[in-house]
Design an enzyme around this catalytic site. Structure first.
Site, mmCIF file in Angstrom:
data_model
loop_
_atom_site.group_PDB
_atom_site.id
_atom_site.type_symbol
_atom_site.label_atom_id
_atom_site.label_comp_id
_atom_site.label_asym_id
_atom_site.label_seq_id
_atom_site.Cartn_x
_atom_site.Cartn_y
_atom_site.Cartn_z
ATOM 1 N N GLY A 15 -3.430 -10.430 -7.628
ATOM 2 C CA GLY A 15 -4.742 -10.099 -8.193
ATOM 3 C C GLY A 15 -4.610 -9.698 -9.649
ATOM 4 O O GLY A 15 -3.706 -8.944 -10.004
ATOM 5 N N ARG A 25 1.258 -9.741 -24.048
ATOM 6 C CA ARG A 25 1.410 -9.663 -25.516
ATOM 7 C C ARG A 25 2.668 -8.878 -25.891
ATOM 8 O O ARG A 25 3.445 -9.293 -26.764
ATOM 9 C CB ARG A 25 0.168 -8.975 -26.098
ATOM 10 C CG ARG A 25 0.268 -8.603 -27.560
ATOM 11 C CD ARG A 25 -1.013 -7.877 -27.986
ATOM 12 N NE ARG A 25 -0.964 -7.425 -29.356
ATOM 13 C CZ ARG A 25 -0.470 -6.241 -29.730
ATOM 14 N NH1 ARG A 25 0.029 -5.421 -28.830
ATOM 15 N NH2 ARG A 25 -0.473 -5.897 -31.012
ATOM 16 N N ARG A 29 5.758 -10.446 -27.970
ATOM 17 C CA ARG A 29 6.094 -9.923 -29.302
ATOM 18 C C ARG A 29 7.469 -9.235 -29.302
ATOM 19 O O ARG A 29 8.196 -9.302 -30.291
ATOM 20 C CB ARG A 29 4.996 -8.954 -29.767
ATOM 21 C CG ARG A 29 3.611 -9.624 -29.899
ATOM 22 C CD ARG A 29 3.270 -9.926 -31.327
ATOM 23 N NE ARG A 29 2.087 -10.759 -31.436
ATOM 24 C CZ ARG A 29 0.873 -10.331 -31.835
ATOM 25 N NH1 ARG A 29 0.684 -9.064 -32.141
ATOM 26 N NH2 ARG A 29 -0.136 -11.184 -31.941
ATOM 27 N N ARG A 76 -2.102 -16.526 -5.979
ATOM 28 C CA ARG A 76 -1.273 -16.072 -4.853
ATOM 29 C C ARG A 76 -0.651 -17.349 -4.289
ATOM 30 O O ARG A 76 -1.357 -18.314 -4.037
ATOM 31 C CB ARG A 76 -2.133 -15.358 -3.807
ATOM 32 C CG ARG A 76 -2.903 -14.153 -4.368
ATOM 33 C CD ARG A 76 -3.450 -13.287 -3.260
ATOM 34 N NE ARG A 76 -4.463 -12.354 -3.735
ATOM 35 C CZ ARG A 76 -4.195 -11.159 -4.268
ATOM 36 N NH1 ARG A 76 -2.946 -10.766 -4.428
ATOM 37 N NH2 ARG A 76 -5.168 -10.353 -4.640
ATOM 38 N N ASP A 107 2.932 -5.290 -5.505
ATOM 39 C CA ASP A 107 4.085 -5.300 -4.592
ATOM 40 C C ASP A 107 4.361 -6.696 -4.006
ATOM 41 O O ASP A 107 5.519 -7.049 -3.775
ATOM 42 C CB ASP A 107 3.971 -4.219 -3.515
ATOM 43 C CG ASP A 107 2.939 -4.550 -2.453
ATOM 44 O OD1 ASP A 107 1.878 -5.102 -2.818
ATOM 45 O OD2 ASP A 107 3.188 -4.262 -1.267
ATOM 46 N N THR A 109 4.033 -9.507 -5.587
ATOM 47 C CA THR A 109 4.765 -10.170 -6.682
ATOM 48 C C THR A 109 6.216 -9.695 -6.695
ATOM 49 O O THR A 109 7.158 -10.489 -6.833
ATOM 50 C CB THR A 109 4.087 -9.817 -8.029
ATOM 51 O OG1 THR A 109 2.735 -10.224 -7.957
ATOM 52 C CG2 THR A 109 4.797 -10.473 -9.200
ATOM 53 N N THR A 131 -1.437 -3.936 -11.248
ATOM 54 C CA THR A 131 -2.399 -4.040 -10.140
ATOM 55 C C THR A 131 -3.370 -2.883 -10.263
ATOM 56 O O THR A 131 -2.979 -1.783 -10.675
ATOM 57 C CB THR A 131 -1.712 -3.992 -8.757
ATOM 58 O OG1 THR A 131 -2.721 -3.767 -7.755
ATOM 59 C CG2 THR A 131 -0.689 -2.880 -8.629
ATOM 60 N N ILE A 132 -4.621 -3.129 -9.855
ATOM 61 C CA ILE A 132 -5.588 -2.023 -9.921
ATOM 62 C C ILE A 132 -5.295 -0.982 -8.840
ATOM 63 O O ILE A 132 -5.732 0.152 -8.938
ATOM 64 C CB ILE A 132 -7.046 -2.516 -9.791
ATOM 65 C CG1 ILE A 132 -7.326 -3.156 -8.418
ATOM 66 C CG2 ILE A 132 -7.406 -3.452 -10.919
ATOM 67 C CD1 ILE A 132 -8.819 -3.331 -8.128
ATOM 68 N N ASP A 133 -4.561 -1.368 -7.780
ATOM 69 C CA ASP A 133 -4.444 -0.521 -6.589
ATOM 70 C C ASP A 133 -3.567 0.723 -6.768
ATOM 71 O O ASP A 133 -3.649 1.649 -5.978
ATOM 72 C CB ASP A 133 -3.884 -1.333 -5.409
ATOM 73 C CG ASP A 133 -4.755 -2.527 -5.057
ATOM 74 O OD1 ASP A 133 -5.951 -2.505 -5.399
ATOM 75 O OD2 ASP A 133 -4.238 -3.497 -4.465
ATOM 76 N N ASP A 135 -0.584 1.048 -6.009
ATOM 77 C CA ASP A 135 0.211 1.231 -4.783
ATOM 78 C C ASP A 135 1.671 0.799 -4.977
ATOM 79 O O ASP A 135 2.339 0.417 -4.027
ATOM 80 C CB ASP A 135 -0.426 0.457 -3.618
ATOM 81 C CG ASP A 135 -0.568 -1.029 -3.908
ATOM 82 O OD1 ASP A 135 -0.372 -1.438 -5.067
ATOM 83 O OD2 ASP A 135 -0.885 -1.787 -2.980
ATOM 84 N N ARG A 177 -6.950 -2.168 -1.564
ATOM 85 C CA ARG A 177 -6.198 -2.757 -0.438
ATOM 86 C C ARG A 177 -5.890 -1.678 0.592
ATOM 87 O O ARG A 177 -6.837 -1.087 1.112
ATOM 88 C CB ARG A 177 -4.919 -3.451 -0.926
ATOM 89 C CG ARG A 177 -4.413 -4.506 0.051
ATOM 90 C CD ARG A 177 -3.186 -5.202 -0.499
ATOM 91 N NE ARG A 177 -3.496 -6.101 -1.578
ATOM 92 C CZ ARG A 177 -3.928 -7.360 -1.413
ATOM 93 N NH1 ARG A 177 -4.062 -7.850 -0.208
ATOM 94 N NH2 ARG A 177 -4.198 -8.121 -2.446
ATOM 95 N N GLY A 191 -17.642 13.218 -9.137
ATOM 96 C CA GLY A 191 -18.233 14.390 -8.488
ATOM 97 C C GLY A 191 -18.762 14.087 -7.096
ATOM 98 O O GLY A 191 -19.780 14.656 -6.674
ATOM 99 N N GLU A 228 -11.502 0.615 0.552
ATOM 100 C CA GLU A 228 -11.710 -0.587 1.386
ATOM 101 C C GLU A 228 -10.717 -0.660 2.552
ATOM 102 O O GLU A 228 -11.016 -1.256 3.586
ATOM 103 C CB GLU A 228 -11.608 -1.869 0.545
ATOM 104 C CG GLU A 228 -10.228 -2.124 -0.024
ATOM 105 C CD GLU A 228 -10.091 -3.477 -0.706
ATOM 106 O OE1 GLU A 228 -10.878 -4.388 -0.416
ATOM 107 O OE2 GLU A 228 -9.169 -3.606 -1.544
HETATM 108 O O1 F6P Z 1 -4.656 -6.059 -5.140
HETATM 109 C C1 F6P Z 1 -5.796 -6.026 -5.915
HETATM 110 C C2 F6P Z 1 -7.003 -6.333 -5.075
HETATM 111 O O2 F6P Z 1 -8.147 -6.350 -5.907
HETATM 112 C C3 F6P Z 1 -7.228 -5.392 -3.884
HETATM 113 O O3 F6P Z 1 -7.806 -4.178 -4.286
HETATM 114 C C4 F6P Z 1 -8.074 -6.248 -2.994
HETATM 115 O O4 F6P Z 1 -7.929 -5.849 -1.651
HETATM 116 C C5 F6P Z 1 -7.486 -7.616 -3.215
HETATM 117 O O5 F6P Z 1 -6.873 -7.606 -4.481
HETATM 118 C C6 F6P Z 1 -8.460 -8.768 -3.199
HETATM 119 O O6 F6P Z 1 -7.718 -9.940 -3.259
HETATM 120 P P1 F6P Z 1 -8.293 -11.377 -3.632
HETATM 121 O O7 F6P Z 1 -8.393 -11.454 -5.122
HETATM 122 O O8 F6P Z 1 -7.265 -12.322 -3.119
HETATM 123 O O9 F6P Z 1 -9.624 -11.504 -2.969
#
Ligand code: F6P
Length: 327
Positions: A15, A25, A29, A76, A107, A109, A131-133, A135, A177, A191, A228
């Site tokens: 993702g 970048r 560089r 992926r 993870d 990757t 990754t945004i997660d 994790d 995830r 808040g 989620e």
């Molecule tokens: O790993 C980043 C993420 O955005 C998770 O938060 C989410 O569960 C997943 O990827 C969604 O994956 P995809 O882009 O394959 O729908």
């Protein structure tokens, strides 16, 4: 004169996260700074197997530090899960004289990168956490996490306006995830009254009671943030339950993919710049099968499996603070 180092390639996988461009970048560089040729791989491991590998120059990454997403594009890739796929990928690198590979991702990757490094020890494979997660173990924050938290927080601020106007309770689902880092951070920053994360099994009776109590004590609206990956039922079931047990009218909002986009925050840009540079210098030092991270504001290096073998824990102090402030 020092011997010229073999070329390096960089790819983004899994993702996308905001700051992947800033990291790319930095890799480009830093390589150029050290007089090393640098290649970009399109669409992650899939592009690597297909040989979508092109040279990058300093100007290839001009004006990218502020852009979300990834200009290299990501994917992926099922084929890379097999040793044959990874052998093809390794051959694509060798045939171009490329020895170093920097993988920007989470993870999943890292697992692929680890197998590649183990099976092809002539390559130097390094991971940098994007990754945004958040994790990935071995770094206080992943690149893209801070931006995602800020995007989600701004969305919740807007939801609060309508929640307060209608005296409603909102359940807001955020990404992450199987991890609750985004949810917990967003809950404190916006808040919120409650948070549900996969790492903690909450007593739903107690949550309902606290929310109902809040209402009795004069609250006219409430926000519940749900990760989620939360395992105690989905947000719609939870909405039904809370509507039954509190006197609130309940609405659900699933934030979804907006959390992956947007211009990276300063914090993500700086993290990406420092880790991207460090990843290149690890290749030049002959390292492989390791990842770079930032812990206590210092660059640290761990074997790739450390990222997933030890699950990054939720901070209990944050949970405590959330509940103290929700009275
Ligand atoms: O790993 C980043 C993420 O955005 C998770 O938060 C989410 O569960 C997943 O990827 C969604 O994956 P995809 O882009 O394959 O729908």
């Amino acid at each position: 004169m020092a011997e010229k180092h073999a070329p390096i390639a960089v790819l983004c996988s899994g993702g996308d996260s905001s700051g992947m461009n800033a990291a790319t970048r930095a890799v480009v560089r830093t390589a150029i700074y050290h007089n090393v040729e640098i290649f970009g791989v399109a669409q992650g491991f899939a592009g690597l197997i297909a040989g979508e590998i092109t040279p990058l120059v300093a100007r290839s990454v001009s004006n990218t530090i502020s852009r979300g997403g990834t200009f290299l594009r990501t994917a992926r890739c099922q084929e890379f899960l097999q040793a044959e796929g990874r052998a093809k990928a390794a051959e694509q690198l060798r045939s171009r004289g490329i020895k170093g590979l920097i993988t920007l991702g989470g993870d999943g990757t890292y697992r692929g990168a680890h197998c590649l490094a183990q099976e092809h020890p002539d390559l130097n494979v390094i991971g940098a956490p994007c990754t945004i997660d958040n994790d990935v173990n071995g770094t206080d924050a992943t690149i893209g996490y801070d931006t995602a938290v800020n995007v989600a927080m701004e969305a919740v601020d807007k939801i609060r306006d309508t929640a307060a106007s209608h005296d409603r309770l909102f359940i807001v689902e955020v990404m992450g995830r199987n991890a609750g880092h985004i949810a917990l951070e967003v809950a404190i920053a916006s808040g919120a009254e409650e948070v549900l994360v996969p790492e903690v099994v909450e007593d739903l009776d107690a949550i309902s009671e606290r929310l109902a109590n809040g209402r009795r004590n004069g609250k006219t609206s409430s926000i519940v943030i749900v990760a989620e990956g939360e395992t105690q039922g989905n947000v719609h079931q939870l909405a039904k339950l809370l509507e039954e047990r509190t006197s609130y009218e309940v609405r659900v909002s699933i934030l979804g993919y907006i959390q992956r986009g947007g211009s990276p925050t300063a914090s993500d840009r700086v993290l990406a710049s420092r880790l991207g540079a460090a990843a290149v210098e690890l290749v030049l030092d002959g390292e492989s099968d390791v990842s770079v991270g930032m812990e206590n504001d210092r660059v640290t290096v761990h074997p790739l499996p450390f990222a997933w073998e030890v699950k990054k824990a939720i901070d209990p102090e944050r949970l405590r603070v959330l509940h103290m402030l929700a009275v």
